[in-house]
Design an enzyme around this catalytic site. Structure first.
Site, PDB file in Angstrom:
ATOM      1  N   ASN A  85     -60.736  -0.993  22.506  1.00  0.00           N
ATOM      2  CA  ASN A  85     -60.798  -1.112  23.956  1.00  0.00           C
ATOM      3  C   ASN A  85     -60.786   0.283  24.579  1.00  0.00           C
ATOM      4  OD1 ASN A  85     -60.577  -3.941  23.662  1.00  0.00           O
ATOM      5  ND2 ASN A  85     -58.342  -3.796  23.578  1.00  0.00           N
ATOM      6  N   GLN A  92     -57.611  -1.784  27.554  1.00  0.00           N
ATOM      7  CA  GLN A  92     -56.824  -0.766  26.846  1.00  0.00           C
ATOM      8  C   GLN A  92     -55.449  -0.645  27.492  1.00  0.00           C
ATOM      9  OE1 GLN A  92     -58.568   3.203  26.671  1.00  0.00           O
ATOM     10  NE2 GLN A  92     -57.105   3.869  25.110  1.00  0.00           N
ATOM     11  N   HIS A  98     -57.546   4.109  19.493  1.00  0.00           N
ATOM     12  CA  HIS A  98     -57.186   3.289  18.331  1.00  0.00           C
ATOM     13  C   HIS A  98     -58.239   2.225  18.106  1.00  0.00           C
ATOM     14  CE1 HIS A  98     -55.296   1.530  21.904  1.00  0.00           C
ATOM     15  NE2 HIS A  98     -55.480   0.348  21.334  1.00  0.00           N
ATOM     16  N   HIS A 100     -58.723  -1.516  16.400  1.00  0.00           N
ATOM     17  CA  HIS A 100     -58.045  -2.700  15.873  1.00  0.00           C
ATOM     18  C   HIS A 100     -58.827  -3.237  14.675  1.00  0.00           C
ATOM     19  CE1 HIS A 100     -55.434  -3.682  19.446  1.00  0.00           C
ATOM     20  NE2 HIS A 100     -56.342  -2.950  20.067  1.00  0.00           N
TER      21      HIS A 100
HETATM   22  P1  AMP Z   1     -54.875  -2.006  23.372  1.00  0.00           P
HETATM   23  O1  AMP Z   1     -54.467  -3.106  24.320  1.00  0.00           O
HETATM   24  O2  AMP Z   1     -56.226  -2.127  22.793  1.00  0.00           O
HETATM   25  O3  AMP Z   1     -54.611  -0.635  24.000  1.00  0.00           O
HETATM   26  O4  AMP Z   1     -53.902  -2.165  22.112  1.00  0.00           O
HETATM   27  C1  AMP Z   1     -52.650  -1.582  22.021  1.00  0.00           C
HETATM   28  C2  AMP Z   1     -51.991  -2.250  20.838  1.00  0.00           C
HETATM   29  O5  AMP Z   1     -50.893  -1.447  20.445  1.00  0.00           O
HETATM   30  C3  AMP Z   1     -51.430  -3.655  21.127  1.00  0.00           C
HETATM   31  O6  AMP Z   1     -52.078  -4.579  20.269  1.00  0.00           O
HETATM   32  C4  AMP Z   1     -49.937  -3.514  20.813  1.00  0.00           C
HETATM   33  O7  AMP Z   1     -49.435  -4.638  20.150  1.00  0.00           O
HETATM   34  C5  AMP Z   1     -49.900  -2.291  19.930  1.00  0.00           C
HETATM   35  N1  AMP Z   1     -48.672  -1.514  19.943  1.00  0.00           N
HETATM   36  C6  AMP Z   1     -48.045  -0.991  21.025  1.00  0.00           C
HETATM   37  N2  AMP Z   1     -46.957  -0.274  20.641  1.00  0.00           N
HETATM   38  C7  AMP Z   1     -46.927  -0.341  19.278  1.00  0.00           C
HETATM   39  C8  AMP Z   1     -46.053   0.203  18.288  1.00  0.00           C
HETATM   40  N3  AMP Z   1     -45.010   0.957  18.608  1.00  0.00           N
HETATM   41  N4  AMP Z   1     -46.322  -0.072  16.984  1.00  0.00           N
HETATM   42  C9  AMP Z   1     -47.383  -0.846  16.657  1.00  0.00           C
HETATM   43  N5  AMP Z   1     -48.237  -1.376  17.542  1.00  0.00           N
HETATM   44  C10 AMP Z   1     -48.015  -1.130  18.834  1.00  0.00           C
END
Ligand code: AMP
Length: 136
Positions: A85, A92, A98, A100
């Protein structure tokens, strides 16, 4: 810029590490959309794919391929969604690039990615392609 994934990349915040090399870190997403859902991040900060430098981009996607194949081997995933995203309007929530890696098992219909195709018969796709190509 120092966000939560910068801290995870440095090891200041713990994560469930799946893979690491000089350029990237892969770790389990706390949300686990499906079993094995993993994130791959560059160790060098960028906000998202739009501003990531090409060298790191290449390493992130190489690692994504390794992780995807490992999820297939480990848990018998039958498919995988690889997505990223970019910016708030695209969902995002963590502003450190990142990717997924979401393994699919054929029975996880609750994960609805929601692509809906439009009727494009009235659109000039050739002209659109030319417009976009001018900006690459
Ligand atoms: P996005 O919404 O694409 O920015 O995805 C961010 C992702 O980060 C989400 O799926 C969260 O579950 C994940 N996330 C946030 N903090 C952590 C963390 N400390 N460790 C692992 N995953 C995380």
């Amino acid at each position: 810029m120092d966000d939560i994934f910068c801290k995870i990349a440095r090891g200041d915040i713990p994560s469930c590490k799946v893979y690491e090399d000089e350029y990237v870190l892969a770790f389990l997403d706390l949300g686990q959309v499906t079993k094995g859902h993993t994130l791959v991040i560059p160790k060098k900060h960028s906000t998202n794919i739009l501003d990531c430098d090409e060298e790191y981009l290449g390493h992130v996607f190489k690692a994504a391929q390794k992780v995807a194949n490992a999820l297939i081997k480990t848990y018998g995933a039958t498919g995988v969604n690889i997505l990223s995203n970019a910016n708030e309007s695209a969902g995002q929530s963590v502003f450190h690039f990142h990717v997924h890696i979401i393994p699919r098992y054929g029975n996880d219909e609750y994960l609805e990615l929601g692509f809906k195709e439009h009727d494009t018969s009235n659109m000039d796709l050739k002209a659109m392609a030319e417009e976009i190509a001018k900006n690459i």
